[in-house]
Design an enzyme around this catalytic site. Sequence first.
Site, PDB file in Angstrom:
ATOM      1  N   CYS A   2       0.848  -1.170   0.000  1.00 29.96           N
ATOM      2  CA  CYS A   2       0.000   0.000   0.000  1.00 29.96           C
ATOM      3  C   CYS A   2       0.893   1.232   0.000  1.00 29.96           C
ATOM      4  O   CYS A   2       2.105   1.111   0.050  1.00 29.96           O
ATOM      5  CB  CYS A   2      -0.844   0.031   1.266  1.00 29.96           C
ATOM      6  SG  CYS A   2      -1.673  -1.526   1.600  1.00 29.96           S
ATOM      7  N   ARG A  27       0.570   2.288  -5.898  1.00 30.85           N
ATOM      8  CA  ARG A  27       0.939   1.207  -4.969  1.00 30.85           C
ATOM      9  C   ARG A  27      -0.264   0.383  -4.542  1.00 30.85           C
ATOM     10  O   ARG A  27      -0.135  -0.587  -3.803  1.00 30.85           O
ATOM     11  CB  ARG A  27       1.602   1.797  -3.718  1.00 30.85           C
ATOM     12  CG  ARG A  27       2.866   2.568  -4.022  1.00 30.85           C
ATOM     13  CD  ARG A  27       3.377   3.224  -2.768  1.00 30.85           C
ATOM     14  NE  ARG A  27       3.955   2.263  -1.868  1.00 30.85           N
ATOM     15  CZ  ARG A  27       5.248   1.987  -1.770  1.00 30.85           C
ATOM     16  NH1 ARG A  27       6.097   2.613  -2.555  1.00 30.85           N
ATOM     17  NH2 ARG A  27       5.683   1.101  -0.913  1.00 30.85           N
ATOM     18  N   TRP A  74      -3.709  -1.847  -1.292  1.00 32.06           N
ATOM     19  CA  TRP A  74      -3.770  -3.029  -2.150  1.00 32.06           C
ATOM     20  C   TRP A  74      -4.067  -4.180  -1.210  1.00 32.06           C
ATOM     21  O   TRP A  74      -3.250  -4.505  -0.344  1.00 32.06           O
ATOM     22  CB  TRP A  74      -2.443  -3.234  -2.869  1.00 32.06           C
ATOM     23  CG  TRP A  74      -2.448  -4.392  -3.816  1.00 32.06           C
ATOM     24  CD1 TRP A  74      -3.100  -4.465  -5.012  1.00 32.06           C
ATOM     25  CD2 TRP A  74      -1.768  -5.645  -3.660  1.00 32.06           C
ATOM     26  NE1 TRP A  74      -2.862  -5.678  -5.606  1.00 32.06           N
ATOM     27  CE2 TRP A  74      -2.056  -6.427  -4.798  1.00 32.06           C
ATOM     28  CE3 TRP A  74      -0.949  -6.179  -2.673  1.00 32.06           C
ATOM     29  CZ2 TRP A  74      -1.551  -7.705  -4.979  1.00 32.06           C
ATOM     30  CZ3 TRP A  74      -0.447  -7.462  -2.845  1.00 32.06           C
ATOM     31  CH2 TRP A  74      -0.752  -8.205  -3.997  1.00 32.06           C
ATOM     32  N   GLY A 101       2.549  -3.163   4.321  1.00 31.14           N
ATOM     33  CA  GLY A 101       3.315  -4.366   4.619  1.00 31.14           C
ATOM     34  C   GLY A 101       2.390  -5.472   5.098  1.00 31.14           C
ATOM     35  O   GLY A 101       1.193  -5.441   4.807  1.00 31.14           O
ATOM     36  N   GLU A 472       7.384 -11.718 -22.170  1.00 29.51           N
ATOM     37  CA  GLU A 472       7.026 -10.361 -21.742  1.00 29.51           C
ATOM     38  C   GLU A 472       5.707  -9.932 -22.401  1.00 29.51           C
ATOM     39  O   GLU A 472       4.852  -9.324 -21.759  1.00 29.51           O
ATOM     40  CB  GLU A 472       8.176  -9.396 -22.088  1.00 29.51           C
ATOM     41  CG  GLU A 472       7.906  -7.941 -21.818  1.00 29.51           C
ATOM     42  CD  GLU A 472       7.547  -7.608 -20.366  1.00 29.51           C
ATOM     43  OE1 GLU A 472       7.648  -8.480 -19.488  1.00 29.51           O
ATOM     44  OE2 GLU A 472       7.125  -6.464 -20.131  1.00 29.51           O
ATOM     45  N   LYS A 476       2.255  -8.814 -20.475  1.00 30.44           N
ATOM     46  CA  LYS A 476       1.655  -7.499 -20.718  1.00 30.44           C
ATOM     47  C   LYS A 476       0.204  -7.645 -21.124  1.00 30.44           C
ATOM     48  O   LYS A 476      -0.673  -6.956 -20.638  1.00 30.44           O
ATOM     49  CB  LYS A 476       2.460  -6.803 -21.823  1.00 30.44           C
ATOM     50  CG  LYS A 476       2.597  -5.350 -21.678  1.00 30.44           C
ATOM     51  CD  LYS A 476       3.805  -4.915 -20.880  1.00 30.44           C
ATOM     52  CE  LYS A 476       3.921  -5.539 -19.542  1.00 30.44           C
ATOM     53  NZ  LYS A 476       5.114  -5.235 -18.839  1.00 30.44           N
ATOM     54  N   GLU A 479      -2.060  -8.931 -18.183  1.00 32.53           N
ATOM     55  CA  GLU A 479      -2.250  -8.044 -17.028  1.00 32.53           C
ATOM     56  C   GLU A 479      -3.118  -6.837 -17.352  1.00 32.53           C
ATOM     57  O   GLU A 479      -3.872  -6.397 -16.489  1.00 32.53           O
ATOM     58  CB  GLU A 479      -0.912  -7.651 -16.401  1.00 32.53           C
ATOM     59  CG  GLU A 479      -0.279  -6.382 -16.871  1.00 32.53           C
ATOM     60  CD  GLU A 479       1.037  -6.068 -16.191  1.00 32.53           C
ATOM     61  OE1 GLU A 479       1.044  -5.878 -14.981  1.00 32.53           O
ATOM     62  OE2 GLU A 479       2.060  -5.988 -16.884  1.00 32.53           O
ATOM     63  N   HIS A 495       4.704 -30.796 -28.093  1.00 33.24           N
ATOM     64  CA  HIS A 495       4.806 -31.696 -26.944  1.00 33.24           C
ATOM     65  C   HIS A 495       3.616 -31.551 -25.989  1.00 33.24           C
ATOM     66  O   HIS A 495       3.704 -31.934 -24.828  1.00 33.24           O
ATOM     67  CB  HIS A 495       6.137 -31.474 -26.219  1.00 33.24           C
ATOM     68  CG  HIS A 495       7.314 -31.743 -27.092  1.00 33.24           C
ATOM     69  ND1 HIS A 495       7.630 -33.009 -27.538  1.00 33.24           N
ATOM     70  CD2 HIS A 495       8.213 -30.900 -27.664  1.00 33.24           C
ATOM     71  CE1 HIS A 495       8.690 -32.942 -28.313  1.00 33.24           C
ATOM     72  NE2 HIS A 495       9.069 -31.669 -28.417  1.00 33.24           N
ATOM     73  N   LYS A 593       1.336  -1.225  -8.765  1.00 31.84           N
ATOM     74  CA  LYS A 593       2.590  -0.980  -9.468  1.00 31.84           C
ATOM     75  C   LYS A 593       3.780  -1.575  -8.723  1.00 31.84           C
ATOM     76  O   LYS A 593       4.675  -2.144  -9.323  1.00 31.84           O
ATOM     77  CB  LYS A 593       2.760   0.534  -9.621  1.00 31.84           C
ATOM     78  CG  LYS A 593       4.039   0.957 -10.306  1.00 31.84           C
ATOM     79  CD  LYS A 593       3.954   0.691 -11.781  1.00 31.84           C
ATOM     80  CE  LYS A 593       5.213   1.095 -12.524  1.00 31.84           C
ATOM     81  NZ  LYS A 593       5.322   0.294 -13.767  1.00 31.84           N
TER      82      LYS A 593
END
Length: 598
Positions: A2, A27, A74, A101, A472, A476, A479, A495, A593
């Site tokens: 957060c 955050r 968050w 935290g 990558e 992207k 998300e 396979h 983020k």
Amino acid sequence: MCGIVGYVGKGNATERLIKGLESLEYRGYDSSGIAVHTGANLVVEKKAGRLAKLREALAERPLRGRCGIGHTRWATHGAATDDNAHPFTSEYSKFAVVHNGIITNYEAIARFLRARGVRLRSETDSEVIAHLIDLYYTGDTLSAICRAVKDLEGSFALGILSVYEENVLYGVRKDSPLIVGKGEKESFLCSDISGISEFCEEVAFLEDDTVVRVTAERTEAYDLMKKKRPLSFRKNSRAERGRETPFFGSHMLSEIREVPRSIEETLAAYPEEAVGRILRGDFDVIALLGCGSAYHAGLVFKTAMREIAGVPVRDCIASEFLTERQTEGERTLFIAVSQSGETADTLQAVRRAKKRGSKVLAICNAPSSSLSRLADETVMTHCGVERAVAATKSYSAQAAVLLRICLQYADIYGKITKEESRLYLEELSRLAEKTEEVIRAEKALEEIAKSLASADALFCLGRGADHCAAKEASLKIKEVSYLFSEAYPSGELKHGTLALMTKGVFALFFSTDPRLAEKNAASVEEVRCRGAQAVVLAAESAAKAIRAERTILLPDTIPAFSPVVSSVAAQLIAYYVAVIRGCDVDRPRNLAKSVTVE
Ligand code: M6R
């Protein structure tokens, strides 16, 4: 994970806190709230959802005061509801707390508190802190805080208000970042510099296990035994504040358009001498550490080291590294990659590596981050502030500078000739321009996105360096657009994964290595003849023989360098798929983020 902010001074606390929270929303944005000391009481306003909700509530019920704390969340423990939003107060609102935290022993503390008649009102791990301080209060807030903090396990940064001290803020740091800022007759607490930078002339970064008592004019630091600690303030330089990106309506799009400049400025500022000292050091093995896109940038390095220098590199996803038996000895050089420099998994992995006596070279975009301060040496990426949750310009700059490190390594240890080194460096210096070329194809990439947006599922495929780019790209796309997406080495399809290649499924192929063009063409055929549709991002020299629903041509470069170029195309595709699917591109659901919890 957060963002927390605190204010005390001559100004309007609510305004300052909201301003700080705007910068910290990256955050976490599940809920937000503030608590203000009104002179008589601690009053809280908090709301689930985006900061706009809190602003609306404050417009209806303004909070006036000169001292307060704020939080943007968050969610880790407890859903995103008003009740679970911070700040939390103790019974009768004697203390208010914001927390970033995780408190790992909160259940034991909750039992301890309940046994003493305390009624907990949320499902979070954070609420217990306010009650614990209250329980230990016998007339001195600092003593109560120190005693409570000794009971807490986990990682935390705290902002605390006490009803008994009108113009005082308390802050605590243990394993989660916290900064004190000094302005003119005002002081701040904040998770990172971006939240308070515009008001502060000086800043101080707290060490672990530090408690600060902050007034408008003065900050005192203590250890948990209440012994005074030195706290050194330094100038809040412009570089620290980071350059702002021109805004084109979406942070992600604006930041993709900044890729060329980020690469150029990062390479121009490359600290060759300092990196040379590290590379000439005493180590046998190189290992890479990172999470998400930063880890993917590390994979570009790994591939280049193998292809150009002929040297194997170990790649470690930081969270996995933490749970594995450590096989690296002190003769391992770790390269830790992180945009924010605050990712908890990466920081813990670095601490573990350092404990074993290894040297750590950091690649980071935040000069005063925890990572930069932990590492033996830091190579800065010069991307300016990256606000969108999706890493774009930071990934590109990380990959480019890691390639630069690879070339320096190859040169130092004679893995390439002087002439080869010159040619590689020349090509590296052309990468920014090549990404510019990709950005000029934005319209064509938007067209590709239109076809991908309605796919049932997407597979991002490639071989070698193209597989790095595919990984990558897949991250992207999933998300920001929530389209199911997976990355695979093209050769692995047969396979097992080929079973999923049916109508409605799309495959996004990367083909940038002319030596692999025929193999790639065969993989595209395998997919198409099973009913899936193929879209190909191909370098001009590696496009031959490939037949697909759509092909976009990319500028040629050395295959090991190609992810820097091709991933920009993927970033634009991801952006447009998300827009077409009506997603909140800059703030995807469930994410934040900077992931400052393990
Ligand atoms: O700040 P960091 O580079 O350490 O962050 C690492 C990851 O959390 C980050 O790259 C994440 O995967 C991004 N959302 C990807 O776009």
